[in-house]
Structures are given as C-alpha cells and as structure tokens.
Design an enzyme around this catalytic site. Sequence first.
Site, PDB file in Angstrom:
ATOM      1  N   LYS A  98      20.543  60.611  39.861  1.00 47.27           N
ATOM      2  CA  LYS A  98      20.546  59.809  38.739  1.00 47.27           C
ATOM      3  C   LYS A  98      21.437  60.426  37.806  1.00 47.27           C
ATOM      4  CE  LYS A  98      17.231  58.538  35.213  1.00 47.27           C
ATOM      5  NZ  LYS A  98      15.648  58.728  34.938  1.00 47.27           N
TER       6      LYS A  98
ATOM      7  N   SER B 156      31.740  45.907  42.628  1.00 45.80           N
ATOM      8  CA  SER B 156      31.214  47.461  42.773  1.00 45.80           C
ATOM      9  C   SER B 156      30.939  48.049  41.429  1.00 45.80           C
ATOM     10  CB  SER B 156      32.079  48.386  43.515  1.00 45.80           C
ATOM     11  OG  SER B 156      33.364  48.329  42.619  1.00 45.80           O
TER      12      SER B 156
ATOM     13  N   THR C 231      24.591  47.564  43.807  1.00 47.86           N
ATOM     14  CA  THR C 231      26.103  47.473  44.000  1.00 47.86           C
ATOM     15  C   THR C 231      26.553  48.755  44.906  1.00 47.86           C
ATOM     16  OG1 THR C 231      28.314  46.836  43.122  1.00 47.86           O
ATOM     17  CG2 THR C 231      27.052  48.360  41.789  1.00 47.86           C
ATOM     18  N   TYR C 232      27.671  48.726  44.893  1.00 49.13           N
ATOM     19  CA  TYR C 232      28.176  50.291  45.812  1.00 49.13           C
ATOM     20  C   TYR C 232      29.108  50.893  44.726  1.00 49.13           C
ATOM     21  CZ  TYR C 232      32.380  47.323  46.857  1.00 49.13           C
ATOM     22  OH  TYR C 232      33.361  46.449  46.885  1.00 49.13           O
TER      23      TYR C 232
ATOM     24  N   GLY D  98      33.605  42.661  39.329  1.00 53.11           N
ATOM     25  CA  GLY D  98      33.046  41.604  40.283  1.00 53.11           C
ATOM     26  C   GLY D  98      31.732  40.977  39.469  1.00 53.11           C
ATOM     27  N   PRO D  99      30.974  40.462  39.945  1.00 55.11           N
ATOM     28  CA  PRO D  99      29.907  39.780  39.672  1.00 55.11           C
ATOM     29  C   PRO D  99      29.026  40.559  38.602  1.00 55.11           C
ATOM     30  CG  PRO D  99      30.041  38.979  41.898  1.00 55.11           C
ATOM     31  CD  PRO D  99      31.149  40.185  41.605  1.00 55.11           C
ATOM     32  N   ALA D 100      28.846  41.860  38.950  1.00 51.22           N
ATOM     33  CA  ALA D 100      28.241  42.788  38.226  1.00 51.22           C
ATOM     34  C   ALA D 100      28.652  42.746  36.582  1.00 51.22           C
ATOM     35  CB  ALA D 100      28.081  44.117  38.729  1.00 51.22           C
TER      36      ALA D 100
END
Length: 116
Positions: free
Chosen positions: A9, A25, A57-58, A73-75
């Site tokens: 975390k 990502s 995501t990664y 990207g979309p995130a």
Amino acid sequence: MQIEVVKSKIHRVKVTGADLNYIGSITIDETLMDASNIIEGEKVSIVNVNNGERFETYVIKGIRNSGEITLNGPAARKVQKGDVIIIMSYARMDFEEAKKFKPWMIFPNEADNTLT
C-alpha cells in the site's frame, strides 16, 4: 483455503499527471515501488480520495526519486493532477499464512511524494 489480502500500500500520494493519450497504466516513482514492494506490471487498485473513484490498472516504473504518480490512458479520466490517491496491491495466500503476513505499507510525504 486461500484468501486475498493486501500485499502493498502506498498511502496518500498526490497525482502529478494524467495522460489520456498514453497506452494505459499508472507510472510510479521507482523509489516508492521499491519501498512498497510493488513491481512493474503488477496489478494495482487505485482509490481517489478526492472523488471516491475506485479502479484497477497495472504499474509502469517511473524515474527514481522523481515523485511521479501519473495515471495513463483511460484511467486519466478518473483523476485530476493534484488529487490524492491510495495505491494497493493484493496477494493470494493460504489462510494460516495470511494470519502471519505483514504487508508493505508506506506513507510518503503528500506534498512531494517523497519518503521521509
């Protein structure tokens, strides 16, 4: 029995960028990755403290000691630069092993995403 528990975390870091036109990502400062035991390509869950968004995501490795936290990207649509997020990864393990497991949790300086 196997259960899924929090493995790593990064608590309350500030988003430094959002790049909608990237392939996807989250880019994380390599120093923060090392301290939290998160590796490149690992799946992570993101919680946006500012707006309540939750998504997965990664990880892509960022420049060491840069403080970079960039959603790609979309995130990128789920955050704004300056938002505070929590980044978590999970591991599946045996129930008895999980009772003894201690996750890697770090609490960077929220102002510049550095470890103090």
